[in-house]
Design a protein around this motif. Structure first.
Motif, mmCIF file in Angstrom:
data_model
loop_
_atom_site.group_PDB
_atom_site.id
_atom_site.type_symbol
_atom_site.label_atom_id
_atom_site.label_comp_id
_atom_site.label_asym_id
_atom_site.label_seq_id
_atom_site.Cartn_x
_atom_site.Cartn_y
_atom_site.Cartn_z
ATOM 1 N N UNK A 1 0.834 -1.203 0.000
ATOM 2 C CA UNK A 1 0.000 0.000 0.000
ATOM 3 C C UNK A 1 0.868 1.252 0.000
ATOM 4 N N UNK A 2 1.984 1.226 0.731
ATOM 5 C CA UNK A 2 2.891 2.370 0.746
ATOM 6 C C UNK A 2 3.462 2.638 -0.642
ATOM 7 N N UNK A 3 3.737 1.591 -1.401
ATOM 8 C CA UNK A 3 4.207 1.770 -2.775
ATOM 9 C C UNK A 3 3.125 2.406 -3.646
ATOM 10 N N UNK A 4 1.880 2.094 -3.353
ATOM 11 C CA UNK A 4 0.778 2.530 -4.210
ATOM 12 C C UNK A 4 0.386 3.978 -3.929
ATOM 13 N N UNK B 1 20.137 -2.480 3.878
ATOM 14 C CA UNK B 1 20.776 -1.727 2.797
ATOM 15 C C UNK B 1 20.855 -2.564 1.527
ATOM 16 N N UNK B 2 21.152 -3.859 1.670
ATOM 17 C CA UNK B 2 21.216 -4.738 0.502
ATOM 18 C C UNK B 2 19.850 -4.873 -0.155
ATOM 19 N N UNK B 3 18.790 -4.976 0.644
ATOM 20 C CA UNK B 3 17.441 -5.066 0.086
ATOM 21 C C UNK B 3 17.064 -3.789 -0.656
ATOM 22 N N UNK B 4 17.399 -2.641 -0.054
ATOM 23 C CA UNK B 4 17.088 -1.370 -0.701
ATOM 24 C C UNK B 4 17.842 -1.216 -2.013
ATOM 25 N N UNK B 5 19.077 -1.709 -2.054
ATOM 26 C CA UNK B 5 19.907 -1.563 -3.238
ATOM 27 C C UNK B 5 19.429 -2.445 -4.396
ATOM 28 N N UNK B 6 18.910 -3.605 -4.088
ATOM 29 C CA UNK B 6 18.524 -4.546 -5.139
ATOM 30 C C UNK B 6 17.063 -4.424 -5.543
ATOM 31 N N UNK B 7 16.322 -3.471 -4.962
ATOM 32 C CA UNK B 7 14.888 -3.344 -5.212
ATOM 33 C C UNK B 7 14.597 -2.073 -5.994
ATOM 34 N N UNK B 8 13.773 -2.124 -7.024
ATOM 35 C CA UNK B 8 13.321 -0.892 -7.672
ATOM 36 C C UNK B 8 12.626 0.008 -6.663
ATOM 37 N N UNK B 9 12.854 1.304 -6.747
ATOM 38 C CA UNK B 9 12.314 2.218 -5.740
ATOM 39 C C UNK B 9 10.801 2.149 -5.640
ATOM 40 N N UNK B 10 10.141 1.878 -6.768
ATOM 41 C CA UNK B 10 8.675 1.840 -6.740
ATOM 42 C C UNK B 10 8.129 0.609 -6.038
ATOM 43 N N UNK B 11 9.017 -0.346 -5.658
ATOM 44 C CA UNK B 11 8.587 -1.560 -4.961
ATOM 45 C C UNK B 11 9.217 -1.677 -3.578
ATOM 46 N N UNK B 12 9.778 -0.582 -3.066
ATOM 47 C CA UNK B 12 10.492 -0.655 -1.784
ATOM 48 C C UNK B 12 9.577 -1.060 -0.634
ATOM 49 N N UNK B 13 8.383 -0.501 -0.590
ATOM 50 C CA UNK B 13 7.471 -0.833 0.506
ATOM 51 C C UNK B 13 7.130 -2.308 0.528
ATOM 52 N N UNK B 14 6.848 -2.853 -0.632
ATOM 53 C CA UNK B 14 6.524 -4.279 -0.716
ATOM 54 C C UNK B 14 7.698 -5.139 -0.257
ATOM 55 N N UNK B 15 8.910 -4.776 -0.690
ATOM 56 C CA UNK B 15 10.091 -5.544 -0.303
ATOM 57 C C UNK B 15 10.349 -5.446 1.195
ATOM 58 N N UNK C 1 -1.724 -4.272 14.410
ATOM 59 C CA UNK C 1 -2.143 -3.869 13.060
ATOM 60 C C UNK C 1 -1.503 -2.533 12.700
ATOM 61 N N UNK C 2 -1.511 -1.590 13.641
ATOM 62 C CA UNK C 2 -0.939 -0.268 13.377
ATOM 63 C C UNK C 2 0.561 -0.348 13.116
ATOM 64 N N UNK C 3 1.270 -1.134 13.924
ATOM 65 C CA UNK C 3 2.713 -1.293 13.718
ATOM 66 C C UNK C 3 3.006 -1.939 12.367
ATOM 67 N N UNK C 4 2.114 -2.805 11.909
ATOM 68 C CA UNK C 4 2.274 -3.417 10.588
ATOM 69 C C UNK C 4 2.234 -2.378 9.481
ATOM 70 N N UNK C 5 1.588 -1.247 9.744
ATOM 71 C CA UNK C 5 1.501 -0.179 8.743
ATOM 72 C C UNK C 5 2.713 0.739 8.814
ATOM 73 N N UNK C 6 3.028 1.263 10.001
ATOM 74 C CA UNK C 6 4.065 2.294 10.021
ATOM 75 C C UNK C 6 5.488 1.752 10.053
ATOM 76 N N UNK C 7 5.696 0.488 10.412
ATOM 77 C CA UNK C 7 7.056 -0.040 10.451
ATOM 78 C C UNK C 7 7.649 -0.226 9.047
ATOM 79 N N UNK C 8 7.008 -0.968 8.119
ATOM 80 C CA UNK C 8 7.592 -1.070 6.774
ATOM 81 C C UNK C 8 7.579 0.248 6.014
ATOM 82 N N UNK C 9 6.601 1.110 6.303
ATOM 83 C CA UNK C 9 6.579 2.422 5.653
ATOM 84 C C UNK C 9 7.782 3.248 6.069
#
Length: 381
Positions: A57-60, A309-323, A99-107
């Protein structure tokens, strides 16, 4: 960045501050170990199920709206129990917090990556992990003080104020980061990306680190008590673990950014150091407990910023939230699986063999990391 660090502190403080104090505050709400286990599982269970969903959802729609919504929901869920002290409201409040932590932590994790260039990802995630470690460290201590001073409702009130304050701070200080255009992604595309070594290797390392951290916090006091140590000594050991992780994370991230540490080498070394810490836990007495705590803290502190950092580097920016949401799911599975493995082995042998089993597993894990993880430019979909 500071409100994002505060959000990391909030989720860690909320998880451990309340969990460490649920068991002894009220005979009405916590009537058995089964009830206690259910309350503890609510928070983590919600995170396991919903972090990938909110990450997508954060990506969207953008990371900031999901971050703010999660923090506001965290404050509202905490307020629910403050208003009225009842078992039903306690269950609802704890579920709402998860539920709330599930939203703001990956975001927050995704925003850390979006707001920093790739050359500074190590340092940024090192600082983010540092403040989460502070939350894990201070949660049981400050939570205990608050419960002693005013009961569990006071602790939930502080959580509500903290969530609302961080939400206001983030609303004022965190810039709007618009979602990036995304190509249509099929289920097969998602499965292919999440089964790629560039995702699996750092996620497996993060899961292993979280498993060891959970085992250290939960079982090192048991080992200390079996050796005749008092609660002060065993509590100090757990503090050594958390403090070691907090000190190492920013330094590891800085070394990565400056080219003094490679991702593959750092993750492999972190897993081996963590495994050595679990092996040290097999030694009797205070020395074994303290050495184990220090090594587990150093190993997990090394793995955490490098893995993200490795995950952020290997992921397209538009899919960072999902990753980031999917990686957090891996960490939650490690958080649950590590103690379960150690407990299962200990139930048929002894706690020493439980430590040995997890140490052996983490010793094998570097093979996956060393053969699969490389510092490469992000692939674009």
């Amino acid at each position: 960045m500071w409100p994002l660090y505060a959000a990391g502190f909030t989720t860690a403080f909320g998880a451990h501050g309340i969990a460490a104090n649920l068991g002894g505050f009220s005979d009405d709400a916590v009537t058995s170990l089964l009830v206690l286990g259910g309350l503890l599982a609510l928070y983590d269970g919600a995170e396991v199920l919903l972090k990938p969903v909110f990450g997508s959802l954060a990506d969207r729609i953008g990371g900031k709206p999901v971050l703010l919504g999660g923090l506001i929901a965290f404050a509202a869920a905490s307020t629910l129990y403050v208003i009225a002290d009842s078992p039903g409201r306690l269950w609802a409040a704890r579920l709402g917090q998860g539920v709330a932590a599930s939203a703001f932590s990956p975001s927050a994790s995704a925003l850390v990556a979006r707001l920093n260039p790739a050359a500074k990802h190590g340092r940024a995630f090192g600082s983010y992990g540092f403040y989460k470690s502070i939350g894990y460290t201070l949660g049981p201590l400050l939570g205990g003080v608050l419960v002693w001073a005013g009961g569990l409702r006071l602790l939930f009130a502080v959580m509500a104020v903290l969530g609302a304050a961080v939400a206001l701070w983030a609303m004022l200080a965190v810039p709007h980061v618009p979602p990036l255009p995304r190509k249509r992604q099929t289920v097969a595309d998602l499965a292919r990306r999440l089964t790629d070594r560039a995702f699996l290797a750092p996620t497996a390392a993060l899961a292993g680190a979280t498993a060891a951290l959970s085992v250290g916090v939960g079982f090192l006091p048991v080992s200390g008590a079996a050796a005749g140590l008092g609660t002060v000594a065993t509590g100090a050991a757990v503090s050594v673990l958390a403090a070691s992780a907090a000190v190492v994370q920013p330094r590891a991230g800085r070394a990565l950014d400056e080219g003094r540490l490679a991702t593959r080498t750092g993750l492999g070394a972190g897993l081996l150091i963590t495994a050595a810490g679990l092996a040290a836990a097999m030694l009797p007495g205070l020395a074994g407990v303290l050495i184990a705590a220090a090594l587990i803290g150093i190993g997990t502190g090394l793995i955490t910023p490098l893995g993200f950092a490795a995950l952020a580097e290997s992921t397209p920016e538009e899919r960072l939230g999902q990753t980031m949401g999917s990686a957090e799911l891996g960490r939650e599975l490690g958080d649950a699986g590590g103690p379960l493995l150690v407990a299962a082995v200990a139930s048929v042998a002894s706690l020493t063999y439980g430590y040995a089993a997890l140490a052996a597993l983490l010793s094998i894990a570097p093979l996956l990391v060393l053969t699969g993880q490389r510092r490469t430019a992000p692939a674009r979909e």
